[in-house]
Enzyme design. Sequence first.
Site, PDB file in Angstrom:
ATOM      1  N   SER A  99       0.811  -1.211   0.000  1.00 57.67           N
ATOM      2  CA  SER A  99       0.000   0.000   0.000  1.00 57.67           C
ATOM      3  C   SER A  99       0.848   1.267   0.000  1.00 57.67           C
ATOM      4  O   SER A  99       1.568   1.537  -0.946  1.00 57.67           O
ATOM      5  CB  SER A  99      -0.957  -0.040   1.202  1.00 57.67           C
ATOM      6  OG  SER A  99      -1.908   0.977   1.137  1.00 57.67           O
ATOM      7  N   ASP A 238      -2.510   6.277  -3.459  1.00 57.69           N
ATOM      8  CA  ASP A 238      -1.412   5.599  -2.774  1.00 57.69           C
ATOM      9  C   ASP A 238      -0.894   4.488  -3.675  1.00 57.69           C
ATOM     10  O   ASP A 238      -1.348   4.324  -4.812  1.00 57.69           O
ATOM     11  CB  ASP A 238      -1.841   5.071  -1.405  1.00 57.69           C
ATOM     12  CG  ASP A 238      -2.879   3.959  -1.501  1.00 57.69           C
ATOM     13  OD1 ASP A 238      -3.602   3.903  -2.512  1.00 57.69           O
ATOM     14  OD2 ASP A 238      -2.981   3.154  -0.561  1.00 57.69           O
ATOM     15  N   ASP A 240      -1.098   1.231  -4.046  1.00 61.97           N
ATOM     16  CA  ASP A 240      -1.950   0.212  -4.672  1.00 61.97           C
ATOM     17  C   ASP A 240      -3.315   0.757  -5.074  1.00 61.97           C
ATOM     18  O   ASP A 240      -4.211  -0.001  -5.435  1.00 61.97           O
ATOM     19  CB  ASP A 240      -2.099  -1.007  -3.767  1.00 61.97           C
ATOM     20  CG  ASP A 240      -2.872  -0.714  -2.487  1.00 61.97           C
ATOM     21  OD1 ASP A 240      -2.898   0.458  -2.062  1.00 61.97           O
ATOM     22  OD2 ASP A 240      -3.426  -1.659  -1.897  1.00 61.97           O
ATOM     23  N   ASP A 242      -5.932   2.080  -3.586  1.00 56.04           N
ATOM     24  CA  ASP A 242      -7.202   1.821  -2.914  1.00 56.04           C
ATOM     25  C   ASP A 242      -7.644   2.984  -2.039  1.00 56.04           C
ATOM     26  O   ASP A 242      -8.690   2.917  -1.396  1.00 56.04           O
ATOM     27  CB  ASP A 242      -7.161   0.522  -2.106  1.00 56.04           C
ATOM     28  CG  ASP A 242      -6.165   0.553  -0.952  1.00 56.04           C
ATOM     29  OD1 ASP A 242      -5.375   1.518  -0.855  1.00 56.04           O
ATOM     30  OD2 ASP A 242      -6.172  -0.402  -0.144  1.00 56.04           O
TER      31      ASP A 242
END
Length: 445
Positions: A99, A238, A240, A242
């Site tokens: 992340s 960010d 990834d 999400d």
Amino acid sequence: MGKYFGTDGIRGKANEVLTAERAFVVGRYLGWYYSREGKKKIIIGKDTRLSSDMLEAALAAGITSEGCDAYLAGYCPTPMICYLTVHEDFAVGAMISASHNPFYDNGIKVFSKEGIKLQGEVEELIENYIDGKEEIPFATEAAIGRVVSYPEGIDHYMDHICKEFSTDLTGLKVAMDCANGSSTFTAEKVLTRLGAQCTVFNNTPDGTNINNKCGSTHPEAFQEKMKEGNFDIGLTFDGDADRQILVRPDGELVNGDFMLYICGRYYKEKGLLEGNTIVTTVMANLGLWKAMEREGINVAKTDVGDKYVYDCMIKNGYIVGGEQSGHIIFSHHETTGDGLVTALAILRIMKETGKSITELCEGLKIYPQLLVNVKVSDRDAAMQDEEVLAAIVEVDEELSGNGRVLVRASGTEPLVRVMAEAETDAICEEQCEKVAAIVRRKYGI
């Protein structure tokens, strides 16, 4: 939290905490667990950090060695893996990502057929296998699985998003910071397809620059670009993709609290706000709760973690909830936070209301907050320490309803987080340090 699984899967420094061997073992158990009723398909995605290729290969090897087929989606957002797992013929999905963490960390998140992170029971089974408490046989002969390239998955995901958010964005000037991560492969394509005029920054991943002085957790340079440019709104993702933090044309940040405020009011006005309720975590700003009370909107509060937000939403039928960090969930569109979906939801509101992002934020007064992260040797001991608990009670009594202190252990790092919220920055600093100093003195490393 389990022994290896935190609130966001298994995570740690690549090849120290999260090794290729560990990924192989996790893959083996997933392959065995989901092949018990015949060969099944497991989808794997990854973000752009250097170790993701290594962990992808190890995870796929483990999965196929136990009789499942591993489908490789390549570089993609975490929510894409959720979408494909739910809507296509996959038994389970795995995302290789840490992340917002630095490139040298990595992680494995596993999503069920329902599109949510694996529940405690299955996580515990995997942990028992990691610890050698269970033995499983390798698949042999024709039972061995295959590794299959699945690049078309990203097109299926983008087609779905464009169908869900078909608003014509022509005329909107959008800047975006892709954090040199997963959104590099999706965000500009989708927004351009819907008509927005896009200017993109930090979209050249090299394996080591993900989240490096960019993206939603390091937006400072992007904020300056917003002030210098001629943009209606800025998007920051960010690693990834999400989560989403928006940026106003004047460079001011629009975090998850503001987005919940905007969406809660919009859905209520449209008559769509199920239960007349939004869902936040206990970390949401006191100002948001007061604004919702003023607007006649209820707030359900959960523990920190998007999985807890989603659980509350599903149990009660609520359609919008999220975290201050920018994990926003729209349960009528998805099962997890998606930075691109969040951005499109706000862009649609801007288009339909004719209001700027600055105008949509009006009416929400944010109370000053201070968050101190204390690196500790033992999170559990610190959280149960009598002196720490007594200090929390003392601070709450002193604030007397005009603020609060919240202490919690990180689910992914060896940290105790101390957050104070009060009427002024000075009060926040004073009260936060009363608790943080004790944690630091007794458990700090």
